[in-house]
Write an enzyme that holds these catalytic residues in place. Sequence first.
Site, short mmCIF file in Angstrom:
data_model
loop_
_atom_site.label_atom_id
_atom_site.label_comp_id
_atom_site.label_asym_id
_atom_site.label_seq_id
_atom_site.Cartn_x
_atom_site.Cartn_y
_atom_site.Cartn_z
N HIS A 18 0.84 -1.21 0.00
CA HIS A 18 0.00 0.00 0.00
C HIS A 18 0.88 1.26 0.00
O HIS A 18 0.62 2.21 -0.73
CB HIS A 18 -0.88 0.05 1.26
CG HIS A 18 -1.95 -1.00 1.34
ND1 HIS A 18 -2.08 -1.83 2.42
CD2 HIS A 18 -2.96 -1.34 0.50
CE1 HIS A 18 -3.11 -2.63 2.26
NE2 HIS A 18 -3.67 -2.36 1.08
N LYS A 42 -16.51 -8.36 5.72
CA LYS A 42 -15.13 -8.80 6.00
C LYS A 42 -14.89 -8.68 7.50
O LYS A 42 -15.11 -7.62 8.08
CB LYS A 42 -14.14 -7.86 5.30
CG LYS A 42 -13.57 -8.37 3.99
CD LYS A 42 -12.43 -7.43 3.55
CE LYS A 42 -11.82 -7.80 2.23
NZ LYS A 42 -10.77 -6.84 1.81
N SER A 129 -2.71 -7.96 2.86
CA SER A 129 -3.01 -7.92 4.29
C SER A 129 -3.47 -9.27 4.82
O SER A 129 -3.10 -9.66 5.92
CB SER A 129 -4.09 -6.88 4.55
OG SER A 129 -3.71 -5.63 4.06
#
Length: 173
Positions: A18, A42, A129
């Site tokens: 990122h 999520k 992630s």
Amino acid sequence: MNKVAVYPGSFDPITNGHVDIINRGLRIFDKIIIAIGYNPTKSALFTVEERIEMIKELIGDNPKLEVGSYSGLLVDYLEEVNATVILRGLRAMSDFEYEFQLALINRRLDRQVETVFLMTGSKWFYCNSRIIKEAASFGGSVRGLVPDDILQKLKEKFPLLKEGNARKRKERC
Ligand code: ADP
């Protein structure tokens, strides 16, 4: 005219992949708003508030970066912050189909909106992630994949997480 882009994602947590997209994006845009989307489907490791705090600490007082959050339609958030560009990163082919659909629906929802994609840095091709959280939860070293401050936060969540670098494979036959 200021070119403002919104970089949306879950950033749970923010990774070096990122960070690479943000730094390269800053060569194109005058300002980037990192926008954490509330995604009820999520399950997250860090709360949105924790993620905002972590990113704020990371970006310090850089006037070209901001962090925010949104729930609901991304195009509504863009309107709210006066932006018409969405910044996204592309890793493997597997990202492509989803990103393609997302870009098309967002443009359909708001004709002013364009999505700009940056190709991942080769070092961050596999950096995501979910994989980082999975490895960390079993105590695997993720040093180098996330900024050092984020590594500390992961250690607070996963006491098993090792300090050191990833183990090197011993070459032998
Ligand atoms: P992740 O997929 O790691 O959970 P996000 O949902 O937060 O990440 O992703 C936000 C945006 O950042 C997406 O466009 C995603 O493709 C991009 N991105 C995430 N990791 C990387 C990386 N290693 N290299 C390039 N882009 C990335």
